[in-house]
Design an enzyme around this catalytic site. Structure first.
Site, mmCIF file in Angstrom:
data_model
loop_
_atom_site.group_PDB
_atom_site.id
_atom_site.type_symbol
_atom_site.label_atom_id
_atom_site.label_comp_id
_atom_site.label_asym_id
_atom_site.label_seq_id
_atom_site.Cartn_x
_atom_site.Cartn_y
_atom_site.Cartn_z
ATOM 1 N N ARG A 165 -11.396 -8.886 9.491
ATOM 2 C CA ARG A 165 -10.746 -10.147 9.116
ATOM 3 C C ARG A 165 -10.427 -10.982 10.145
ATOM 4 O O ARG A 165 -10.472 -12.185 10.035
ATOM 5 C CB ARG A 165 -9.689 -9.929 8.103
ATOM 6 C CG ARG A 165 -9.971 -9.287 6.516
ATOM 7 C CD ARG A 165 -9.027 -8.671 6.098
ATOM 8 N NE ARG A 165 -9.233 -8.588 4.629
ATOM 9 C CZ ARG A 165 -8.749 -7.560 3.885
ATOM 10 N NH1 ARG A 165 -7.794 -6.912 4.392
ATOM 11 N NH2 ARG A 165 -8.993 -7.490 2.550
ATOM 12 N N ASP A 182 -9.443 -4.798 8.509
ATOM 13 C CA ASP A 182 -8.416 -5.822 9.096
ATOM 14 C C ASP A 182 -9.060 -6.500 10.311
ATOM 15 O O ASP A 182 -8.943 -7.324 10.773
ATOM 16 C CB ASP A 182 -7.126 -5.121 9.269
ATOM 17 C CG ASP A 182 -6.554 -4.302 8.264
ATOM 18 O OD1 ASP A 182 -5.789 -4.743 7.447
ATOM 19 O OD2 ASP A 182 -7.082 -3.033 8.105
ATOM 20 N N HIS A 224 -2.997 0.675 8.262
ATOM 21 C CA HIS A 224 -3.759 -0.321 7.334
ATOM 22 C C HIS A 224 -2.761 -0.983 6.528
ATOM 23 O O HIS A 224 -2.662 -0.376 5.371
ATOM 24 C CB HIS A 224 -4.764 0.315 6.619
ATOM 25 C CG HIS A 224 -5.689 -0.371 5.624
ATOM 26 N ND1 HIS A 224 -6.056 -1.809 5.885
ATOM 27 C CD2 HIS A 224 -5.775 -0.413 4.512
ATOM 28 C CE1 HIS A 224 -6.577 -2.256 5.041
ATOM 29 N NE2 HIS A 224 -6.627 -1.430 3.951
ATOM 30 N N ARG A 256 0.816 -1.187 -0.010
ATOM 31 C CA ARG A 256 0.137 -0.003 -0.230
ATOM 32 C C ARG A 256 0.794 1.192 0.091
ATOM 33 O O ARG A 256 0.500 2.108 -0.485
ATOM 34 C CB ARG A 256 -0.954 -0.099 0.983
ATOM 35 C CG ARG A 256 -1.839 -1.240 0.950
ATOM 36 C CD ARG A 256 -2.947 -1.155 2.465
ATOM 37 N NE ARG A 256 -3.730 -2.051 2.494
ATOM 38 C CZ ARG A 256 -3.507 -3.309 3.172
ATOM 39 N NH1 ARG A 256 -2.378 -3.534 3.587
ATOM 40 N NH2 ARG A 256 -4.483 -4.472 3.319
#
Length: 313
Positions: free
Chosen positions: A151, A148, A175, A88
């Site tokens: 998850r 996250d 993140h 990212r």
């Protein structure tokens, strides 16, 4: 300010899926889609609009920045996509340039909205948005580690054969690759997760939890390698954030927001448990961290600040 009006900037996979998900939710009665490719925005709006008779009545259309002038929530998804093999943070420089164009145009027409940043790297771009917009910190929010955390709860629920709603655990920090799972306060059915593992004959509980954490951290890479992009779950996460805001829920979600001075992490936005209500971020929860977790959070913030300082030069 129209509490039931939302703008979405960027009509790629993520933006279009968020638009669809929010129309299905019935949270907003007016939604404007903005994209450099106006025909794409028009096509997405028309496609979704044709399904409105199956759900709550609302209006969705393609527009321009001036159409944002009374929007309560402006969601930003525009920018370069994360490609296979990219982190990212690799796309930070590209998307900083994009936001330098977008944020002033939002502010030109609306200085009272809440800006929700979804484009990656979300923590870097949320910090940039805060600095460019001049908005108070409570009205500049990133999607952070909301996905996250979902998850993590999903994988723990599968591992323990429990309803995910009976699993309470946070992923905080960036993140991205330096995020951390807060195991010291994680519980399953009210029991600390390590104790739950031991009670249910899970061999080597620490290794089990570490493997779950790695799967959470690497989830986006795995999905991108298989299908090219992630967009369904993040759209559902954005819907959850929007619900907390519009309904003034005072719900706690791990959005990316400016870190309180008490954390001593400096000027950076990252994912922390925060209370969300009608005015945006209303409080930041100081959860207990053990010494190892505190150091991991400091390192996560340090990495983000280093990247931020590089890309804003």
């Amino acid at each position: 300010m129209n509490i039931q009006k939302c703008g979405i900037i960027g009509c790629g996979n993520v933006g279009a899926t968020i638009a669809y998900t929010l129309v299905e939710s019935g949270l907003f009665n007016e939604m404007v889609l903005i994209d450099l490719n106006k025909e794409k925005a028009q096509g997405e709006a028309l496609d979704i609009a044709h399904g409105i008779p199956f759900t709550v009545p609302s209006e969705i259309y393609a527009g321009d920045y001036e159409d944002l002038q009374d929007a309560y929530l402006v969601i930003v998804t525009a920018g370069a996509n994360q490609l296979p093999g990219e982190t990212r943070l690799d796309i930070a420089s590209k998307n900083v340039k994009v936001m330098r164009n977008i944020i002033p145009q939002i502010v030109k027409y609306n200085t009272e909205c809440i800006i929700l940043m979804v484009t990656n790297p979300v923590d870097i771009l949320t910090t940039l948005t805060l600095d460019i917009s001049g908005f108070p910190a409570n009205r500049v929010i990133g999607s952070g580690t909301v996905l996250d955390t979902a998850r993590l709860k999903y994988l723990l629920g599968k591992e323990f054969n429990l309803d995910y709603r009976n699993v309470h655990a946070w992923v905080i920090g960036e993140h991205g690759d330096s995020e951390l799972a807060v195991w010291s306060s994680a519980t399953a059915a009210g029991i600390p997760v390590e104790e739950y593992c031991n009670q249910h004959n899970k061999e080597n509980s620490r290794q089990c939890l570490e493997e779950i954490y790695k799967e959470v951290r690497n989830s986006a890479y795995e999905i991108i390698n298989r299908k090219g992009a992630t967009f369904y779950a993040v759209a559902m996460g954005v819907r959850r954030i929007a619900e907390a805001l519009v309904r003034d829920e005072h719900s706690v979600l791990t959005v990316s927001t400016l870190v309180k001075d008490s954390y001593e992490l400096g000027h950076i936005c990252l994912g922390l448990p925060s209370v969300l209500g009608r005015n945006g971020v209303e409080d930041q929860i100081m959860i207990s961290l053990n010494s190892e977790e505190e150091e991991q959070l400091r390192q996560s913030a340090k990495q983000l600040k280093q990247v931020y300082e590089q890309v804003i030069r």
